[in-house]
Design an enzyme around this catalytic site. Structure first.
Site, PDB file in Angstrom:
ATOM      1  N   GLN A  46       0.802  -1.374  -0.012  1.00 24.98           N
ATOM      2  CA  GLN A  46      -0.079   0.099   0.045  1.00 24.98           C
ATOM      3  C   GLN A  46       0.732   1.283  -0.092  1.00 24.98           C
ATOM      4  O   GLN A  46       1.268   1.991   0.849  1.00 24.98           O
ATOM      5  CB  GLN A  46      -0.961  -0.044   1.032  1.00 24.98           C
ATOM      6  N   PHE A  47       1.229   1.827  -1.155  1.00 26.67           N
ATOM      7  CA  PHE A  47       2.153   2.916  -1.592  1.00 26.67           C
ATOM      8  C   PHE A  47       1.497   4.328  -0.728  1.00 26.67           C
ATOM      9  O   PHE A  47       2.005   5.067  -0.165  1.00 26.67           O
ATOM     10  CB  PHE A  47       2.344   3.272  -2.956  1.00 26.67           C
ATOM     11  N   THR A  48       0.052   4.403  -0.344  1.00 26.99           N
ATOM     12  CA  THR A  48      -0.611   5.370   0.002  1.00 26.99           C
ATOM     13  C   THR A  48      -0.135   5.758   1.470  1.00 26.99           C
ATOM     14  O   THR A  48      -0.402   6.586   2.032  1.00 26.99           O
ATOM     15  CB  THR A  48      -2.253   5.312  -0.210  1.00 26.99           C
TER      16      THR A  48
END
Length: 147
Positions: free
Chosen positions: A78-80
């Site tokens: 999850q890059f966010t």
């Protein structure tokens, strides 16, 4: 690296209508890789995930690690987690690019498996629908800069 670790009774991830991974009781881990992360951070966060004493003992105290609790792991990229929210539209320039992030994400998974855990995963960069039945709820945020 950052991880949002949630104790769950069950969790699953679906991609294009198909279940990609699912677990029973254990930990749902949303994992973000920072642009400056290295193998050292991967090893550090995996060690902390595998050793978090957030399962209850016979006295109802959070004192049991995931292995002793028989936990399974569902690890999803999850890059966010490295969003910059100074404006109303988040920026993601601090998140690692795929050529860096994928090997480090896979390294965390490998470290957890080497510690004896059954690990299911999502698919890096896929559009995923994640479902979980949170237990407690217990949710811990880990950041290798603070460990």
């Amino acid at each position: 690296m950052r991880a949002v670790v949630t104790r769950v009774r069950s969790a699953s991830v679906e991609i294009d209508g198909q279940i990609s991974g699912s677990i029973g009781a254990g930990l749902l881990v949303l994992l973000g890789v920072h642009q400056d992360d290295t193998e050292a951070e991967a090893a550090k966060i995996a060690d902390r995930i595998c050793g978090l004493r957030i399962f209850e003992d016979e006295n109802g105290k959070m004192n049991v690690n995931p292995k002793d609790a028989g936990a399974e792991l569902l690890i999803i990229s999850q890059f966010t987690l490295f969003a910059d929210c100074k404006s109303r539209r988040p920026g993601f320039s601090k998140a690692a690019r795929p050529d860096t992030a994928i090997p480090l994400y896979e390294s965390v998974i490998s470290h957890c498996r080497a510690n004896g855990f059954r690990v299911d995963t999502g698919v890096f960069a896929a559009d995923m629908q994640v479902a979980s039945v949170n237990d407690g709820p217990v949710t811990i945020i880990l950041d290798t800069k603070e460990l």
